[in-house]
Design a protein around this motif. Structure first.
Motif, PDB file in Angstrom:
ATOM      1  N   LEU A  35       0.608  -1.251   0.009  1.00  0.00           N
ATOM      2  CA  LEU A  35      -0.063   0.125   0.093  1.00  0.00           C
ATOM      3  C   LEU A  35       0.783   1.293  -0.039  1.00  0.00           C
ATOM      4  O   LEU A  35       0.302   2.424   0.090  1.00  0.00           O
ATOM      5  CB  LEU A  35      -0.889   0.096   1.328  1.00  0.00           C
ATOM      6  CG  LEU A  35      -1.757  -1.257   1.165  1.00  0.00           C
ATOM      7  CD1 LEU A  35      -2.535  -1.149   2.597  1.00  0.00           C
ATOM      8  CD2 LEU A  35      -3.025  -1.059   0.257  1.00  0.00           C
ATOM      9  N   SER A  36       2.045   1.105  -0.078  1.00  0.00           N
ATOM     10  CA  SER A  36       3.153   2.314  -0.059  1.00  0.00           C
ATOM     11  C   SER A  36       2.831   3.394  -1.065  1.00  0.00           C
ATOM     12  O   SER A  36       3.296   4.424  -0.826  1.00  0.00           O
ATOM     13  CB  SER A  36       4.424   1.903   0.020  1.00  0.00           C
ATOM     14  OG  SER A  36       4.852   1.170  -1.027  1.00  0.00           O
ATOM     15  N   GLY A  37       2.059   3.128  -2.163  1.00  0.00           N
ATOM     16  CA  GLY A  37       1.876   4.258  -2.943  1.00  0.00           C
ATOM     17  C   GLY A  37       0.676   4.802  -2.764  1.00  0.00           C
ATOM     18  O   GLY A  37       0.224   6.033  -3.314  1.00  0.00           O
ATOM     19  N   ALA A  38      -0.076   4.573  -1.719  1.00  0.00           N
ATOM     20  CA  ALA A  38      -1.381   5.235  -1.232  1.00  0.00           C
ATOM     21  C   ALA A  38      -1.307   6.424  -0.684  1.00  0.00           C
ATOM     22  O   ALA A  38      -1.896   7.541  -0.868  1.00  0.00           O
ATOM     23  CB  ALA A  38      -2.147   4.440  -0.343  1.00  0.00           C
ATOM     24  N   PRO A  39      -0.010   6.701   0.447  1.00  0.00           N
ATOM     25  CA  PRO A  39      -0.023   7.925   1.050  1.00  0.00           C
ATOM     26  C   PRO A  39       0.666   8.831   0.380  1.00  0.00           C
ATOM     27  O   PRO A  39       1.467   8.785  -0.734  1.00  0.00           O
ATOM     28  CB  PRO A  39       0.920   7.534   2.107  1.00  0.00           C
ATOM     29  CG  PRO A  39       1.481   6.190   2.320  1.00  0.00           C
ATOM     30  CD  PRO A  39       0.823   5.647   0.951  1.00  0.00           C
ATOM     31  N   ASP A  40       0.185  10.064   0.406  1.00  0.00           N
ATOM     32  CA  ASP A  40       0.859  11.481  -0.185  1.00  0.00           C
ATOM     33  C   ASP A  40       2.048  11.579  -0.069  1.00  0.00           C
ATOM     34  O   ASP A  40       2.811  12.154  -0.978  1.00  0.00           O
ATOM     35  CB  ASP A  40      -0.069  12.668  -0.139  1.00  0.00           C
ATOM     36  CG  ASP A  40      -1.741  12.328  -0.317  1.00  0.00           C
ATOM     37  OD1 ASP A  40      -1.902  12.216  -1.511  1.00  0.00           O
ATOM     38  OD2 ASP A  40      -2.410  12.319   0.366  1.00  0.00           O
ATOM     39  N   ALA A  41       2.781  11.128   0.994  1.00  0.00           N
ATOM     40  CA  ALA A  41       3.984  11.038   1.274  1.00  0.00           C
ATOM     41  C   ALA A  41       4.478  10.134   2.406  1.00  0.00           C
ATOM     42  O   ALA A  41       3.552   9.825   3.076  1.00  0.00           O
ATOM     43  CB  ALA A  41       4.476  12.666   1.983  1.00  0.00           C
TER      44      ALA A  41
END
Length: 187
Positions: free
Chosen positions: A137-143
């Motif tokens: 899921l590491s692509g989900a956060p904006d940063a």
């Protein structure tokens, strides 16, 4: 603007100390800042409250969240209506991701990774599972904020997305430049 910090727990630890320091200096620009502990208020809950920052707890025990904790999380984000959700550590990052999906208005999401990852197989079994979900899921956060360049490289080598990674060292007011050379990550 409303901001929620979601933390795995508030017992004495490095991430909790940094969160407390951030809250001492970084509430400007927000109408409301709130802390949500997946566990209890620990030793840092009263310290954070003394800053005027509300602290809420889900009372989860170690392990995966049950339906009661998920219902409490959903109710909490619907009541607070955050514009920004910031997770602290792997378990809380997953909770922050869930909270974002339950919150009205799709708030911004930031994950804090405050751990080196020299050998993922050395982590506890549940932490390995949570870490694997963080990777997926590491692509989900904006940063994705790392506390060191070394931790960033380790996590990105493990499969965390590179494009949203940033490093903010633990020091405050630090002007340390990023390392250079083989194996380092350029911003």
């Amino acid at each position: 603007m409303n901001k929620i910090h979601i933390v795995t727990g508030l017992n004495t630890g490095g991430a909790q100390r940094v969160l407390h320091r951030v809250l001492m200096h970084d509430t400007v620009g927000f109408d409301r800042v709130t802390v949500l502990s997946l566990g209890d208020q620990g030793t840092y809950g009263p310290r954070i409250r003394s800053l005027g920052v509300p602290v809420h707890t889900l009372g989860m025990r170690r392990g995966l969240p049950g339906p009661v904790a998920l219902a409490r999380l959903r109710e909490f984000v619907r009541e607070t209506r955050p514009d920004l959700i910031q997770g602290w550590m792997y378990h809380a990052n997953l909770a922050a991701w869930l909270a974002r999906s339950m919150a009205p208005g799709w708030p911004a999401l930031v994950w804090n990774v405050r751990h080196s990852l020299s050998d993922p197989s050395a982590e506890k079994p549940l932490t390995r599972q949570v870490l694997a979900w963080n990777r997926r899921l590491s692509g989900a956060p904006d940063a994705l904020i790392y506390n060191s360049y070394h931790a960033r490289v380790q996590h990105e080598d493990f499969g965390f997305r590179r494009e949203n990674g940033r490093v903010i060292p633990n020091g405050f007011g630090s002007a340390n430049p990023p390392p250079s050379g083989p194996g380092t990550v350029a911003e």
